[in-house]
Write a protein that holds these residues in place. Structure first.
Motif: not given
Length: 159
Positions: A66-86
């Motif tokens: 029951d642990a939750t993982v999050y990545g954190v970076s200086r990228d924009s949320p739009f860039t991160l959504n594309e990164f997630r999708a790809q």
């Protein structure tokens, strides 16, 4: 750097999760702890992609405790959504575009030779339901990935 035994600095930042929502650490602790914050320098770079994909490949081990993982970076949320999708990432990525979280956790690094400054140093923190950091790891070498099995054990121990 924030160390084991410290109270995790609270923050609010955009969350790329397919949409763009707001993420506040203290609000998430009750239902999602332990929380694993995996800081990485930049989306779409080789080691960062490998790291986030490895967390994805091992996500069931975190789900099992029951642990939750999050990545954190200086990228924009739009860039991160594309990164997630790809990369078919099922966990959220926190956008620290303004460098607030990087500063709070003292995990800033520069790539002087590239003229890139103030990105997140590759670091991992496990935070329990009380907001205490129960595991802290960071590398000055951006090519070094965390010991994933060690992070899994830390997440299990924080439950």
């Amino acid at each position: 750097m924030v160390n084991t035994g410290d109270t995790a600095p609270d923050f609010t930042a955009p969350l790329a999760n397919g949409d763009i929502d707001s993420f506040t650490l203290s609000d998430r602790l009750k239902d999602e702890a332990p929380i694993v914050l995996a800081f990485f320098p930049g989306a779409f770079t080789s080691v960062c992609t490998e790291e986030m994909c490895t967390f994805q490949d091992r996500l069931s081990a975190f789900d099992n405790v029951d642990a939750t993982v999050y990545g954190v970076s200086r990228d924009s949320p739009f860039t991160l959504n594309e990164f997630r999708a790809q990369n078919d990432l099922e966990f959220g990525l926190i956008s620290d575009l303004n460098k607030t979280v990087v500063d709070e956790y003292s995990v800033e690094m520069d790539f002087d030779d590239l003229g890139v400054y103030g990105v997140a140093k590759r670091s991992v923190f496990v935070i329990d339901g009380d907001g205490e950091v129960t595991y802290a790891w960071s590398s000055d070498d951006p090519g070094v990935e965390p010991e994933y099995a060690e992070v899994e054990v830390a997440a299990e121990d924080a439950t």
